[in-house]
Design an enzyme around this catalytic site. Sequence first.
Site, mmCIF file in Angstrom:
data_model
loop_
_atom_site.group_PDB
_atom_site.id
_atom_site.type_symbol
_atom_site.label_atom_id
_atom_site.label_comp_id
_atom_site.label_asym_id
_atom_site.label_seq_id
_atom_site.Cartn_x
_atom_site.Cartn_y
_atom_site.Cartn_z
ATOM 1 N N GLU A 123 0.834 -1.206 0.000
ATOM 2 C CA GLU A 123 0.000 0.000 0.000
ATOM 3 C C GLU A 123 0.870 1.258 0.000
ATOM 4 O O GLU A 123 0.601 2.215 -0.739
ATOM 5 C CB GLU A 123 -0.899 -0.022 1.233
ATOM 6 N N ASP A 170 0.836 3.875 -3.255
ATOM 7 C CA ASP A 170 0.486 5.291 -3.132
ATOM 8 C C ASP A 170 1.450 6.148 -3.943
ATOM 9 O O ASP A 170 1.041 7.070 -4.660
ATOM 10 C CB ASP A 170 0.516 5.695 -1.657
ATOM 11 N N ASP A 224 -6.992 1.014 0.195
ATOM 12 C CA ASP A 224 -5.671 0.472 0.528
ATOM 13 C C ASP A 224 -5.330 -0.732 -0.349
ATOM 14 O O ASP A 224 -4.201 -0.876 -0.827
ATOM 15 C CB ASP A 224 -5.629 0.053 2.006
ATOM 16 N N GLU A 246 -4.362 0.378 -3.876
ATOM 17 C CA GLU A 246 -2.979 0.849 -3.917
ATOM 18 C C GLU A 246 -2.007 -0.318 -3.879
ATOM 19 O O GLU A 246 -1.008 -0.339 -4.616
ATOM 20 C CB GLU A 246 -2.706 1.789 -2.733
#
Length: 246
Positions: A61, A65, A134, A137
Site C-alpha cells: 500500500e 500510493d 488500501d 494501492e
Amino acid sequence: MEHYFLKNFKRGIEVRRESFNELEERINYTFKDKNLIKEALTHSSWANEGKNNKISNERLEFLGDAVLSLVISEYLYKKRKDLEEGSLSKYRAEIVCEPSLARCAREIGLGTFLRVGKGEELTGGRERDSILADAMEALLAAIYLDAGLDTVRKIILDLFKDIIEEVLKGLIYRDYKTKLQEVVQSMGIGKITYELVKEVGPDHNKTFVMQVRIGDVVLGEGYGKSKKEAEQAAAMEALNKLGIIK
C-alpha cells in the site's frame, strides 16, 4: 454438522479468492509472481489471526500510493500544459483520493477477492472505502513490482480514465468543507466546528475519526488517513444529510 451445500458453497468462494484468475481478467493483467497478488489482497486483519502468517498488504500500500501519484502527476504534466503547479496538485489530489480508489476497486469487484479476518468480514470490511482504497494501492504496487512502470501506467490510466475525465471537467467536487461552510452561512444556523473523536490503528497506519458539529448537534462523521481527510469525509456526510449532495 454444517450442511453439505453450505460447506461446499463456502469452499467455492474460498477457491475463487485464492485463484484470483477472475480478478486478473478484469484488470487485463496476469501475474508472473502469484505471491504478489496474494499479498496485495491480504488485509492486516487476516494476517493478524493466529493461524495465518504476518504478511499483509500494508507495505505494498505504501509503495502503491507513490506509484499512483507518480503516474497521475506525469499524465497531468504532459496532457495539461495549461495548468499551473497549484491546479496540477489540486487535480491530482482529487484523482488519487480514497473515494476514487474505492470507486475503482468496486468497479473491478476487488472486495470479493480480499482476504480479511472474521471480524472485518462480519462488519462489512470488504466494502469499506478505506480497506478497498488500501487494497487498490497495494494491487497497483504489486503490478509495478511484477511488470514495471510502463505496464502499471497503462493499467492505472485505463482504470482511472473516467475519474480523470470527470475531475478535469469539474464534475467531481471534493472540497466538501468549503461547500458546507457556504451552505451553513447561507442558512444562518450557526458556526460549524470539527472535533477529533478517536484515532484507530497503529502509528504508521492510523485512521482518524472526525465529527462536524453546530453546537452540540452532530452534522456528520468521517474517517480518513489524516485529520484533513477525515474532516472532508465528515463534511461530505453532513452535505449528504442536508440533501445538498447525493
